[in-house]
Design an enzyme around this catalytic site. Structure first.
Site, short mmCIF file in Angstrom:
data_model
loop_
_atom_site.label_atom_id
_atom_site.label_comp_id
_atom_site.label_asym_id
_atom_site.label_seq_id
_atom_site.Cartn_x
_atom_site.Cartn_y
_atom_site.Cartn_z
N ARG A 137 -32.25 -25.32 7.89
CA ARG A 137 -32.77 -24.11 7.75
C ARG A 137 -31.85 -23.16 7.10
O ARG A 137 -31.97 -22.38 6.14
CB ARG A 137 -33.39 -23.55 9.16
CG ARG A 137 -33.86 -22.00 8.76
CD ARG A 137 -35.24 -22.11 7.94
NE ARG A 137 -35.53 -20.80 7.66
CZ ARG A 137 -34.83 -19.99 6.72
NH1 ARG A 137 -33.83 -20.57 6.10
NH2 ARG A 137 -35.47 -18.70 6.40
N LEU B 177 -28.03 -14.32 11.43
CA LEU B 177 -29.16 -14.67 12.27
C LEU B 177 -29.57 -15.93 11.92
O LEU B 177 -31.03 -16.21 11.40
CB LEU B 177 -30.32 -13.76 11.96
CG LEU B 177 -30.03 -12.19 12.39
CD1 LEU B 177 -30.92 -11.33 11.51
CD2 LEU B 177 -30.26 -11.97 13.68
N PRO B 178 -28.75 -17.00 12.30
CA PRO B 178 -29.36 -18.34 12.06
C PRO B 178 -30.48 -18.48 12.90
O PRO B 178 -30.69 -18.13 14.17
CB PRO B 178 -28.28 -19.17 12.41
CG PRO B 178 -27.19 -18.52 13.26
CD PRO B 178 -27.56 -17.12 12.79
N HIS B 179 -31.66 -19.58 12.28
CA HIS B 179 -32.78 -19.75 13.25
C HIS B 179 -33.58 -20.83 12.83
O HIS B 179 -33.32 -21.24 11.54
CB HIS B 179 -33.76 -18.46 13.12
CG HIS B 179 -34.36 -18.13 11.90
ND1 HIS B 179 -33.26 -17.31 10.96
CD2 HIS B 179 -35.22 -18.39 11.12
CE1 HIS B 179 -33.96 -17.34 9.91
NE2 HIS B 179 -35.03 -17.91 9.72
N CYS B 180 -34.53 -21.52 13.61
CA CYS B 180 -35.10 -22.66 13.30
C CYS B 180 -36.47 -22.84 14.15
O CYS B 180 -36.26 -22.28 15.41
CB CYS B 180 -34.36 -23.76 13.09
SG CYS B 180 -33.87 -24.46 14.53
#
Length: 206
Positions: free
Chosen positions: A50, A64-67
């Site tokens: 992502r 804001l890393p997210h998945c």
């Protein structure tokens, strides 16, 4: 219902690696270690995939890393205050405040809600200053829960938002635009995934 964030999911003033891959690996192992993901490797692979599609750094030293991943058992928000800061692709430099948001497939609306609320708070200088000054993990949890409108910090955070004296200058506008871009990219991922199915990059169940 489990809390989205707990003190065990907060890391303060730590060196967890020199690049975004190392930071994401740290978060994946932390989340799995708390029993909130079935496989650290699966969560790491999905989060890194992502991140590689769209960088999640925003101005102000924030990322804001997210998945969404099949590996996620409990929706989770983890926070790290990094030392040294790590490059997540923001134009103004590396991030020292990193927020890792992990949801499971089919939770698009809640995932985007958390990301959007957090992004809106993070463009406020008083909020990020409080996070950088926080002395304990419990302090960070209270601040973040307030930003999300849950927990004991919600009322105080709402008042701070109403009374926020941050000037609406170019730096704030730029941060807001970058934060919005992260949310829009996440929304695009959700639209590209049929309801109840896994996102294309998901390898968490492998």
């Amino acid at each position: 219902m489990s809390d989205l964030i707990t003190p065990e999911l907060v890391t303060l003033d730590a060196n967890v690696g020199t690049d975004r891959s190392s930071v994401i690996r740290y978060f994946a192992e932390q989340v799995a270690g708390q029993g909130r993901a079935s496989k650290a490797d699966g969560l790491y692979a999905d989060a890194l995939a992502r991140e590689e599609r769209t960088a999640t750094g925003i101005p102000g030293g924030i990322a804001l890393p997210h998945c969404r991943s099949k590996a996620v058992l409990v929706p989770t928000l983890a926070v790290a205050r990094l030392s040294p800061a790590v490059d997540f692709g923001a134009k103004d430099g590396p991030a020292d405040l990193v927020f890792f948001i992990a949801g499971s497939p089919g939770t698009d609306a809640e995932h985007l809600k958390v990301l959007s609320k957090l992004a809106r708070s993070l463009i406020r200088k008083d909020f990020t200053a409080s996070l950088r000054a926080a002395e304990t993990s419990e302090d960070v949890v209270r601040l973040v829960e307030g930003a999300l409108g849950v927990g004991a910090g919600a009322t105080a955070e709402a008042a701070a938002a109403r009374n926020d004296g941050v000037a609406q200058g170019e730096s704030v506008a730029g941060a807001a635009a970058a934060a919005a871009a992260v949310v829009v990219a996440a929304a695009g991922d959700a639209k590209a995934t049929p309801a109840g199915q896994d996102p294309p990059a998901t390898r968490g169940g492998a």
